[in-house]
Design an enzyme around this catalytic site. Structure first.
Site, PDB file in Angstrom:
ATOM      1  N   CYS A 104     -29.762  32.003 -47.533  1.00  0.00           N
ATOM      2  CA  CYS A 104     -30.204  30.954 -46.580  1.00  0.00           C
ATOM      3  C   CYS A 104     -28.557  30.402 -46.026  1.00  0.00           C
ATOM      4  O   CYS A 104     -28.083  29.257 -46.384  1.00  0.00           O
ATOM      5  CB  CYS A 104     -30.896  29.495 -47.364  1.00  0.00           C
ATOM      6  SG  CYS A 104     -32.387  30.407 -47.783  1.00  0.00           S
ATOM      7  N   GLY A 151      -6.373  49.077 -56.877  1.00  0.00           N
ATOM      8  CA  GLY A 151      -7.583  48.796 -57.102  1.00  0.00           C
ATOM      9  C   GLY A 151      -8.342  49.537 -55.743  1.00  0.00           C
ATOM     10  O   GLY A 151      -9.049  50.758 -55.798  1.00  0.00           O
TER      11      GLY A 151
END
Ligand SMILES: *Cc1c(COP(=O)(O)O)cnc(C)c1O
Length: 428
Positions: free
Chosen positions: A341, A274
């Site tokens: 965050c 890949g």
């Protein structure tokens, strides 16, 4: 090797005018050229097939380009099988190398005529119960401690969840022979993102030895061997790409010594790469939103870890080019961050870069595989668009960016004022 871009600053500015950042953009010409190099390295083999690992870049346009180069698909889920089908990749051009697989996915793979590569000896009964036994079967081998050189992404084979042990391999072929299977393959995938070409030759030697042993012990003639993926790419400028020609020739020598010498020629060779097919030819393009100076110097982009997870997940290096500042001295040190965050939402830590300004265009390299694909929606972040840079210099949108409406599509709750407004606002 110096990291180059396939477009000029002004070309990129034009693209951004039409498609706002962030986005991933893939270089079609480079992907094609690279695919041909892999295939050429095995031109000596009786038959060579690359099954592109769909998980790396699950976009049907990319899969279709690869199909045109003679490449098939390595799938491990129902949606991945569907992506292959959308790209016109069918039948034994699909290898279903899954693990911990639900029955409906085996059924879909069987229906499509894909080659089924079983990950466990217990899956023989499971497959028989849910789909019947196919004419062609492959098993995934896990050498465990028999193989000495593990590496960090897959880890040591004895710690990996995949495949059958050596004892199980012999038993599995014996059972399948009894059940009337006509064609046998074997598979392994023991290394990931590896740059040492000798590792691939080592894997081939191990598999050729095993194929000889299977013939001797069980009387089964293996017709194809799939070495899996795992060819690494030079993420860092000082690294070298794997010399595919060297790998091909090393495997040829092992083939002659082990397969031909034992009368097992012809044996088809396959891989499921890949990363090395698309990885270096994809780029995440982003814009500098903010700069802040506290205990360290930060540059905040409009992209974040949801667009490219590898640095946070593996601590991976991805090279960064500040467009138009390629020739400036690297005399600043920044952490390049996103807006999650989460403090590991950083594309680079303590990276030496040219002075960066708000509004600068930033290109993050080598995002063509396991980049967009690993994206997620944490913190309400939306997946970006994917673009294709065509050989004629034109750009196609091959996946639009997610909208807020997409984000809410799985909820069935009354819209509030804000979400009504968002649903009617469309992004590129
Ligand atoms: C991930 C994977 C691949 C592809 O690996 P790359 O590192 O992208 O080459 C091939 N086969 C299997 C079974 C995989 O899980």
């Amino acid at each position: 090797m110096a990291k180059k871009l396939p477009f000029t600053k002004s070309q990129l500015e034009e693209i951004i005018q039409q498609y706002p950042t962030p986005f991933h953009i893939y270089d079609e010409e480079a992907i094609r050229k690279n695919a041909r190099q892999l295939i050429a390295a095995f031109s000596w083999a009786p038959q060579f097939k690359e099954y592109f690992a769909v998980k790396a870049t699950p976009n049907p346009t990319i899969l279709k380009i690869l199909r045109e180069e003679g490449i098939g698909a390595d799938c491990s889920s129902l949606p991945e099988l569907m992506l292959a089908e959308m790209a016109g990749i069918t039948g034994e051009n699909i290898m279903f190398s899954s693990n911990n697989t639900p029955a409906d996915e085996f059924q879909a793979a069987r229906k499509m005529g894909a080659i089924i590569n079983l990950d466990d000896i217990s899956h023989i009964d499971y497959l028989e119960k849910h789909t019947g036994i196919p004419e062609t079967i492959s098993f995934r081998y896990n050498p465990g401690p028999l193989m000495k050189n593990g590496n960090t992404i897959i880890g040591y084979p004895e710690e990996a969840k995949y495949g059958l042990t050596k004892e199980q391999i012999f038993e599995a072929y014996r059972i399948m022979k009894e059940k009337g299977v006509k064609h046998f393959g074997i598979h392994t995938m023991v290394i990931s993102n590896e740059l040492n070409p000798d590792c691939f030759i080592g894997t081939a030697n191990m598999m050729f030895d095993l194929i000889v042993e299977i013939k001797q012990k069980v009387g089964v003639a293996i017709e194809f061997v799939n070495f899996g993926g795992g060819i690494g790419i030079p993420y860092k400028p000082e690294q070298q790409a794997v010399d595919l020609q060297y790998v091909g020739q090393g495997i040829k020598k092992a083939y002659e010594e082990k397969i031909t010498a034992n009368g097992l020629h012809p044996l088809r060779i396959a891989m499921e790469c890949g990363r090395m097919i698309t990885g270096p030819y994809g780029y995440l393009v982003a814009t500098v939103l903010h700069k802040k100076q506290i205990h360290k110097n930060y540059v905040g982009l409009d992209a974040c870890m949801t667009n490219l997870m590898r640095p946070a997940l593996y601590g991976s290096y991805h090279h960064i080019t500040v467009v138009g500042k390629e020739d400036l001295p690297l005399d600043h040190v920044y952490d390049v961050t996103g807006s999650l965050c989460e403090n590991n939402d950083k594309f680079a830590i303590d990276r030496e870069l040219p002075v960066m300004d708000i509004g600068d265009t930033v290109v993050i390299h080598d995002t063509g595989a396991h980049g967009f694909a690993m994206g997620f929606n944490y913190n309400g972040k939306l997946r970006s668009a994917e673009l294709l840079l065509k050989p004629n210099g034109k750009v196609d949108l091959i996946r639009r960016a997610e909208t807020i409406a997409d984000y809410f599509a799985t909820l069935d709750v009354p819209a509030c004022g804000l979400s009504k407004a968002a649903a009617t606002k469309s992004q590129n």
